[in-house]
Design an enzyme around this catalytic site. Structure first.
Site, PDB file in Angstrom:
ATOM      1  N   HIS A  68       0.853  -1.191   0.000  1.00 10.49           N
ATOM      2  CA  HIS A  68       0.000   0.000   0.000  1.00 10.49           C
ATOM      3  C   HIS A  68       0.887   1.238   0.000  1.00 10.49           C
ATOM      4  CE1 HIS A  68      -3.077   2.908   1.263  1.00 10.49           C
ATOM      5  NE2 HIS A  68      -3.959   2.021   0.837  1.00 10.49           N
ATOM      6  N   ASP A 110      -7.795  -4.394  -0.602  1.00 13.25           N
ATOM      7  CA  ASP A 110      -8.363  -4.601  -1.937  1.00 13.25           C
ATOM      8  C   ASP A 110      -8.321  -6.073  -2.344  1.00 13.25           C
ATOM      9  OD1 ASP A 110      -8.855  -1.797  -2.534  1.00 13.25           O
ATOM     10  OD2 ASP A 110      -6.691  -1.581  -2.630  1.00 13.25           O
TER      11      ASP A 110
END
Length: 431
Positions: free
Chosen positions: A311, A369
């Protein structure tokens, strides 16, 4: 903001400038450069705003090194396990978790606004059946200002509150309408006797030919997805909403701008990209070929990318991913999908990423995600609709950020500056 002295900037000509330094509740201190141009004739240069604070905010805080996410001071782990999405919406909008009376009032207000104007169906029919859901959502959300002109004054607090409730209430209806339209099924009207997430699932999956039964495990999973995606500090779409609203446009237009920004694959499309990666591996041989895929990922000369891992902000672990991982396994167990080829592949890839030194040393852990895409696919949500679900969840965060900006006495219309590197002044010479 708490004053914390000054930072001294020394220019090339020896001139020095004192710039105020402020500290917040959490996070790094900031240097106030608002008077920099007036004092030096210079701007700062920060592509992507990686080192620039565009506002002060009381809503969300992220500590990427610690893997911490707070909504109004509450850890996301507590909100996702002890609260529902309506609690979270109230918290983000009004600053505190609701008591029983406040919760009843808030839920009642949202429930009473879940229907959309009937003319919206005619507007929907203007789109092609194969249009991407985010193209449809951008149009539908922007069109709300034409159907609800009594709540478009951005500078009227009462109208902003009405538009906030309308947007939170109607987003599930619009997403479900867009989905039903693309697959040619009749549109389901919302039901006031169902909770927020259960109502959405019914609008998505019920058909006239059969009774729809609510599965509480799946409803809770979807509710958790909504909570985990409700806000995330000053990301691209949130900054877009703030920038758009700074011009004084109406709330529906500002949220539509956020929807459009979220559509980008580098932002809201990340979970769709993760499922696309799994589909590619499956096509190339599935679990049996996963070793070859990992080898290509590790090859610095390869163009193969590992989607759904790591991330930009979280340098340790994404706290949302830990929560979503639990939900992912709960859903797969509930639906008996652990032997499904796609989900077996996903779990095999997860195991490698959590144990392989290459990924562990680089802290390329599965992010939210990766898991939310798997959960949504298991629930039955089609991949092209993933980003629309994200937009639905993020709407409350966008509105809270918009409200905060408008109430800030220091807010101004957004106007970034630039470093011009084009042609110098020149004159036209006729030949």
């Amino acid at each position: 903001m708490n004053p914390k002295g000054n930072a001294k900037l020394t220019l090339a000509d020896g001139k020095t400038v004192d710039l105020p330094v402020y500290s917040g509740t959490h996070g790094p201190d900031v240097i106030d450069i608002r008077k920099l141009y007036a004092q030096t004739g210079m701007f700062t240069y920060d592509p992507g705003f990686m080192s620039t604070s565009s506002c002060n905010s009381t809503i969300t805080f992220i500590d990427g090194d610690k893997g911490e996410l707070l909504y109004r001071g509450y850890p996301i782990e507590q909100l996702a396990t002890k609260c529902d999405f309506m609690d979270t919406c109230h918290l983000l909008l009004y600053g505190d978790l609701p008591d029983a009376a406040q919760k009843k009032d808030f839920v009642g207000r949202v429930t009473n606004h879940t229907m959309v104007h009937e003319q919206m169906q005619f507007f929907l029919r203007g789109f092609r059946r194969d249009a991407h859901p985010m193209a449809v959502m951008t149009g539908l959300v922007g069109a709300l200002s034409a159907f609800y002109p009594d709540s478009i004054n951005l500078h009227d607090a009462r109208q902003r509150d009405i538009s906030a409730i309308r947007l939170i209430a109607k987003m599930p209806t619009l997403v479900a309408m867009a989905y039903k339209y693309t697959i040619g099924q009749p549109i389901n009207y919302p039901r006031n006797d169902l909770g927020y997430s259960a109502n959405f699932m019914r609008m998505m999956f019920a058909v006239p030919a059969a009774e729809y039964k609510v599965n509480e495990v799946l409803v809770r999973a979807l509710d958790r997805i909504f909570i985990l995606h409700a806000d995330h500090e000053q990301n691209a779409s949130t900054s877009t909403v703030r920038l758009c609203a700074s011009s004084g446009t109406n709330p529906f237009a500002a949220i539509a701008a956020g929807v459009a920004c979220l559509w980008g694959p580098a932002h809201g499309g990340a979970n769709e990209a993760a499922l696309g990666m799994l589909a590619d591996i499956q096509r190339d041989g599935g679990v049996a070929k996963i070793g070859e895929f990992i080898t290509r990922v590790k090859d610095k000369n390869s163009t193969v990318r590992l989607m759904g891992f790591g991330h930009r902000v979280y340098k340790n672990h994404d706290p949302r991913a830990t929560l979503m991982r639990e939900t992912c396994h709960e859903v797969l167990n509930e639906l008996g999908l652990h032997d499904d080829p796609t989900f077996k592949l996903a779990m095999a890839l997860e195991k490698i990423a959590l144990e392989d030194e290459y990924f562990v040393s680089r802290k390329l852990y599965p992010n939210v995600d990766f898991y939310s895409g798997i959960v949504q696919k298991a629930i039955g949500i089609p991949v092209p609709l993933f980003t629309a679900i994200f937009a639905l969840a993020r709407t409350v965060g966008w509105i809270a950020q918009l409200n905060e900006m408008i109430a800030d006495p220091e807010y101004k219309i957004g106007r970034p500056r630039q470093l011009y590197v084009g042609a110098a002044r020149r004159d036209i010479v006729k030949k």
